[in-house]
Enzyme design. Structure first.
Site: not given
Length: 434
Positions: A411, A158, A408
Site C-alpha cells: 500500500h 485494498s 507494508d
C-alpha cells in the site's frame, strides 16, 4: 460637409485643404491606433480557451483572416491527442502535497505514515512528469465542478480503498466529506457525501470483482472464485452509479479454486486438493471481462451512461523478508531506466490494458459509456520510497531498532505517490467533458 473622398478633396482650393486637413488627421488617428493595437497583439484568451502546452492557439498578425483562424482552431482540435501519462519520470517538487496525515480524518491508520512517526519526509516532494506532456496539479474545485450531482464508486481490493482515501483527502481541502454509510468488517463498505456539490463517493470491497468466497480461519484455507458471475455487492448498485473505478490484482496471487458455469475450472497453488493447476492470469482476465461486460450490459439496457476506469496493477517493493526492518528501505524514487516493468508486473498490467480496450469496442455501440485504463504500473514501480514499510504501525522504533518489524510494501502512504493516480484520472475526466 468635410472630406468624404480623396478625389473630391483634390478639387478644393488650397486654403480649403489647409483649413480642414488638421481635423481629418485628428479623426484618422484613433482609427489607426485601434487597428495597430488589435492587429499587432494577440487577444487574451478566456479561462475556457486555455489549451494544453504545445496546443495553444496564438494570433500573431493581421494576416490571420476570420476564415483562416476558424480553420486553425479546427485543425488544433482534430490534432489534439490525449496525453500519454504512462511513461515519464519523477522530478522533485517543492510544493509538496495538498494535504497532510494529521488533518485528514479518512486515512486508514496503516497508511498514515506521518502520524505514525515517519521522519524522512522527502518522499512527499516529488511529482510525476510525463514524457511528452504536462500533468497539472490536482484541483479539487475542478473535480467538484465536473462531477457535481454524481455518484463515484471505488470497487475492488485494498488498493481501491487506498486510492479512494487519497481522493477524499484532496477533496476535503475545499469541502467537508460527511460519512453517511458504513458496513462490513473493517468498514469495507462506506459512503461519503459532499453537500457543497452534491457529490457522493463510495467504496465497495470486492477483491476479485466477481463473486468470491474469501479464505478464513473457519472456512477453506483458499479463496473460491466464480469467474462468470459478478459480485452483486456492487453490481446491484450500478443503477445508482455515474462513475466506477475498478482495482484488483494482489488477491489473485493467493491460493484459490476457480469455478465457471457451475463446474470447477481449475486452481492456483492448491497442493492436496486434487485440482488442475491453471495459474491465475487467465482467471484474472475472465474476472475483468465479466465485470466490464456486466457494467456495459446493464447500463446499455437502462439507457444510462457511465464512466469506467480500470486501475492497472500496482507493484510491491519488498526487499528480502517482509518482516525485516528494511523490507522497503529506499527513500527516493528510482531514476529513469533504473527499473523496468517486467515479469508478473508487466503481465498483469497488460491484461488490464487489453481488456479495457476490448471493452471500449463493445461499448462504442451504446451512447454515454466511456472506459479508460488508469495505467499507473510504471509510475508506481518507480516509487519504492512511498510505502508505509514499518510505519504501518505507530512509532515502530520507539524502543530501539528491532530485527523483526512487519512491513507494508504494497500500500501507499497518504499523502504519497498514489495521489498521482487521481491527478491522472481528473485529466481524463476533463478530456471527456471537453
Amino acid at each position: 460637409m468635410g472630406v468624404t473622398s480623396p478625389l473630391k478633396a483634390q478639387t478644393h482650393s488650397r486654403s480649403f485643404t489647409t483649413k480642414f486637413l488638421p481635423y481629418v488627421l485628428y479623426a484618422l488617428l484613433p482609427v489607426a491606433l485601434f487597428r495597430f493595437y488589435f492587429h499587432s497583439f494577440p487577444s487574451p484568451l478566456s479561462s475556457t480557451d486555455q489549451l494544453p502546452h504545445g496546443n495553444r492557439i496564438i494570433l500573431t498578425s493581421s494576416s490571420s483572416s476570420p476564415s483562416s483562424l476558424s480553420l486553425s482552431r479546427e485543425q488544433e482540435t482534430a490534432n489534439e491527442a490525449p496525453c500519454n501519462y504512462t511513461n515519464g519520470r519523477w522530478v522533485q517538487d517543492k510544493m509538496g502535497p495538498l494535504y497532510n496525515g494529521t488533518t485528514c480524518g479518512t486515512i486508514k491508520e496503516g497508511q498514515n505514515c506521518i502520524s505514525h512517526g515517519r521522519l524522512d519526509l522527502g518522499y512527499l516532494y516529488w511529482r510525476w512528469q510525463p514524457s511528452q506532456c504536462e500533468l497539472p496539479r490536482f484541483d479539487p474545485n475542478t473535480f467538484f465542478h465536473l462531477l457535481s450531482n454524481k455518484h463515484i464508486a471505488f470497487v475492488g481490493d485494498s488498493m481501491a480503498r487506498n486510492q479512494l482515501e487519497s481522493l477524499l483527502c484532496m477533496l476535503a481541502t475545499v469541502s467537508n466529506p460527511n460519512l453517511v454509510y458504513t458496513n462490513g468488517e473493517d468498514n469495507k463498505f462506506r459512503r461519503w457525501h459532499f453537500a457543497s456539490h452534491n457529490v457522493t463517493v463510495s467504496v465497495y470491497w470486492s477483491p476479485f470483482l466477481v463473486r468470491g468466497v474469501e479464505k478464513s480461519k473457519t472456512g477453506p484455507d483458499h479463496n473460491e472464485l466464480y469467474v462468470d458471475v459478478v459480485d452483486e455487492r456492487w453490481g446491484s448498485d450500478l443503477d445508482h452509479l455515474d462513475m466506477v473505478v475498478l482495482s484488483m490484482g494482489h488477491w489473485f496471487l493467493h491460493p484459490a479454486v476457480y469455478y465457471e458455469g457451475g463446474s470447477v475450472l481449475g486452481c492456483h497453488y492448491c497442493p492436496g486438493l486434487n485440482q488442475t493447476e491453471i495459474g491465475f492470469y487467465d482467471v484474472m482476465r475472465k474476472a475483468i471481462k465479466t465485470a466490464l461486460k456486466t457494467i456495459i450490459g446493464r447500463k446499455a439496457a437502462s439507457g444510462d451512461g457511465i464512466d469506467v476506469f480500470l486501475t492497472s496493477f500496482s507493484p510491491s517493493h519488498f526487499e528480502g523478508e517482509w518482516d525485516k526492518a528494511g523490507a522497503c528501505p529506499k527513500t527516493e524514487p528510482y531514476k529513469e531506466g533504473e527499473k523496468m516493468v517486467e515479469g508478473m508486473d508487466a503481465d498483469m498490467r497488460l491484461i488490464a490494458v487489453k481488456e479495457i480496450e476490448a471493452a471500449k469496442a463493445s461499448a462504442n455501440q451504446f451512447g454515454g459509456l466511456r472506459l479508460e485504463a488508469l495505467d499507473v504500473t510504471k509510475l508506481s514501480l518507480m516509487r519504492p520510497d512511498g510505502h508505509p514499510g514499518p510505519y504501518m504501525y505507530p512509532f515502530p522504533f520507539g524502543n530501539g531498532v528491532q530485527e523483526h518489524v512487519q512491513n507494508d510494501c504494497v500500500h501507499w502512504c497518504l499523502p504519497g505517490p498514489i495521489d498521482t493516480w487521481n491527478q491522472i484520472m481528473l485529466q481524463v475526466i476533463k478530456r471527456w467533458r471537453r
